[in-house]
Each structure stands twice: as structure tokens, then as C-alpha cells.
Design an enzyme around this catalytic site. Structure first.
Site, short mmCIF file in Angstrom:
data_model
loop_
_atom_site.label_atom_id
_atom_site.label_comp_id
_atom_site.label_asym_id
_atom_site.label_seq_id
_atom_site.Cartn_x
_atom_site.Cartn_y
_atom_site.Cartn_z
N HIS A 107 0.85 -1.20 0.00
CA HIS A 107 0.00 0.00 0.00
C HIS A 107 0.88 1.24 0.00
O HIS A 107 2.11 1.12 0.02
CB HIS A 107 -1.05 0.00 1.13
CG HIS A 107 -0.53 0.19 2.52
ND1 HIS A 107 -0.15 -0.87 3.31
CD2 HIS A 107 -0.34 1.30 3.27
CE1 HIS A 107 0.25 -0.40 4.49
NE2 HIS A 107 0.16 0.92 4.49
N HIS A 109 1.58 3.78 2.09
CA HIS A 109 2.29 4.38 3.24
C HIS A 109 3.80 4.14 3.15
O HIS A 109 4.25 3.17 2.54
CB HIS A 109 1.76 3.78 4.55
CG HIS A 109 0.44 4.35 4.97
ND1 HIS A 109 -0.38 3.70 5.88
CD2 HIS A 109 -0.20 5.48 4.63
CE1 HIS A 109 -1.47 4.43 6.07
NE2 HIS A 109 -1.40 5.51 5.32
N ASP A 111 5.87 3.03 5.27
CA ASP A 111 6.46 1.80 5.83
C ASP A 111 6.46 0.68 4.79
O ASP A 111 6.98 -0.41 5.04
CB ASP A 111 5.76 1.37 7.14
CG ASP A 111 4.27 1.12 7.00
OD1 ASP A 111 3.67 1.57 6.01
OD2 ASP A 111 3.69 0.45 7.89
N HIS A 170 -7.22 -0.92 6.07
CA HIS A 170 -6.20 -0.03 6.66
C HIS A 170 -6.01 1.21 5.78
O HIS A 170 -5.82 2.31 6.27
CB HIS A 170 -4.90 -0.82 6.81
CG HIS A 170 -3.70 0.00 7.15
ND1 HIS A 170 -3.50 0.54 8.41
CD2 HIS A 170 -2.64 0.40 6.41
CE1 HIS A 170 -2.36 1.21 8.42
NE2 HIS A 170 -1.82 1.16 7.21
N ASN A 201 -2.78 2.46 13.44
CA ASN A 201 -2.93 3.70 12.69
C ASN A 201 -4.13 3.61 11.73
O ASN A 201 -4.09 2.90 10.74
CB ASN A 201 -1.64 3.96 11.90
CG ASN A 201 -1.82 5.04 10.84
OD1 ASN A 201 -2.72 5.88 10.94
ND2 ASN A 201 -0.97 5.00 9.82
ZN LIG Z 1 1.89 -0.11 8.38
#
Ligand SMILES: [Zn+2]
Length: 250
Positions: A107, A109, A111, A170, A201
Site C-alpha cells: 500500500h 504508506h 512503511d 487499513h 494507525n
Molecule cells: Zn503499516
């Protein structure tokens, strides 16, 4: 730059969550303070690598995976910590005598995607879904070089895997990666570790869609041998059901 949801204005919300995780994982954090890159064998040719970020004084782990094929190494998500982009490549080469030849993120993000630019410059082909590609651009994160429009099967050397988009959770774009032969489901941040008692998150989450997405995922992959969540432990293969429980509990 859009970070992993720990933007200034979300601190107030996120701090209690971090504090709770800290309470749960005191021992773990004690260890994390000394390690910056941790590589843990999962199964033949499959390794989980964990990198860390200090968020408001709390060290937070992020799981990614690499898979050794006969042609080279497949990277699933990049390190979160930019100081580990090169050490990861070096560690992999040292252990397996093979270069990384493919990189895919699950995805948008950071990270998952932080290393895209670096790896692109190193000549490693980088991939994401079209939705992830677009969201990276919208949020000021680095983009993959290539994108795919729908669920795709990749054959890299002697390893075969498929990407699957079950729906939003998420984030809008979270995909999972399934190695059918080995029954390994790489869930990323769509799936919460059984060590977590909260959804973490949720700054970009779709809390209405997530439950349906999890039900779809459990139906599609009912009996995985391993399920890898984006953060914390992967010892239990019940992480999908656990995530669904977190979403449905009152
Ligand atoms: Zn994450």
C-alpha cells in the site's frame, strides 16, 4: 511528505494507542532499541525482515518479507527506515549470494514504499497497483516504476505469487500477496498481529469497508500456513480472524 499516519494533528489520537502497545510489548521494545534490521527465517526461501522507526520516543517495528528464487531475490515492501535500504541489500547478498531483482509494495504508506526511489536507482524493478501508484503521488510518497491495474500473478524465477485486492481497510489500496504453493499469506497492514489489541494507525482507514474486506479475504484464503501482518508478531496463523474480531467488537 505523508508519513505513516503519525502527522502532527493525529498525535493526540495515536498516543494512547502507542502507550497501550508499549505496555503490551515492554520486552520487545527493550530488544528493538538495539536492532535496526532484523532478519528472521520463516520457511524455506522465505524471510521476514523487520525495520524500526522511533515515533515520539517509542520504537515501532515494521515487517516486510523477502523470498529467494533461483534467479534472485523478491522484496515484498521496502524498509521503513531509510538508513536500512542499502544494509538490507548487503545482508541479502551476503546470506544468499543473490541480488534483489524485484520489489513490490502492498500500500502507499511509507512503511511499505519508502525505498522505491532508492531501489529504482539501483536498477531494481519496482511495482505497485495502479491505486497505490496514484495514492503515492497524491500523498507525496515515492512511486513505483511500474504498476498493475488488477490482481496479477507474478512468476519470478522458480517462485510464483499472486496479488489480491479484497477491498479497502487499513487504506483504500491495501493488497495482500499469496504464495499458493507454500500457503504463505503476506497481509501487510490490512492484517493486525494477534499481539495487537487495537487497529493501530487508522488515519487513512475505511472502517466501514474493512470488515467486509476481511470476510472476503478469509473466504479466499481459508487455510494459510503463515499470515504476515504489517507490524508485530506473526506466530499465529489466526491473524485474519483476529483482525475481524477487532473490527466487530463493541
Ligand atoms: Zn503499516
Amino acid at each position: 511528505m505523508k508519513s505513516n499516519g503519525i502527522a502532527q494533528n493525529k498525535k493526540t489520537f495515536f498516543l494512547p494507542v502507542l502507550f497501550f502497545m508499549l505496555l503490551l510489548s515492554e520486552t520487545f521494545f527493550g530488544q528493538a532499541a538495539v536492532s535496526k534490521l532484523k532478519i528472521t527465517p520463516l520457511a524455506d526461501d522465505f524471510y521476514i525482515y523487520t525495520t524500526y522507526k522511533d515515533l515520539d520516543g517509542t520504537v515501532f517495528p515494521s515487517n516486510s518479507m523477502y523470498v529467494v528464487s533461483d534467479k534472485g531475490v523478491i522484496l515484498i515492501d521496502t524498509p521503513w527506515d531509510e538508513s536500512e535500504f542499502q544494509p538490507l541489500l548487503d545482508s541479502i547478498y551476503k546470506r544468499h549470494n543473490k541480488p534483489v531483482i524485484f520489489c513490490i509494495a502492498t500500500h502507499f504508506h511509507d512503511d511499505r514504499t519508502a525505498g522505491f526511489e532508492y531501489y529504482k536507482k539501483k536498477g531494481i524493478p519496482t511495482y505497485s497497483s495502479k491505486l497505490t501508484y496514484d495514492l503515492c503521488q497524491k500523498n507525496g510518497n515515492v512511486q513505483a516504476e511500474h504498476y498493475f491495474e488488477k490482481d496479477t500473478v507474478f512468476n519470478i524465477g522458480n517462485k510464483k505469487f499472486e496479488t489480491y485486492y479484497a477491498g479497502a481497510g487499513h487504506t483504500q489500496d491495501n493488497i495482500v500477496i499469496w504464495f499458493g504453493k507454500q500457503k504463505i499469506l503476506y497481509g501487510g497492514c490490512l492484517i493486525k498481529s494477534t499481539e495487537n489489541e487495537s487497529l493501530g494507525n487508522i488515519a487513512d482507514a475505511d472502517l466501514n469497508a474493512w470488515e467486509g474486506t476481511m470476510r472476503k479475504l478469509i473466504k479466499k484464503y481459508p487455510k494459510p500456513h503463515y499470515v504476515i501482518p504489517g507490524h508485530f508478531g506473526w506466530e499465529s496463523n489466526k491473524a485474519m480472524q483476529h483482525t475481524l474480531n477487532l473490527l466487530t467488537k463493541k
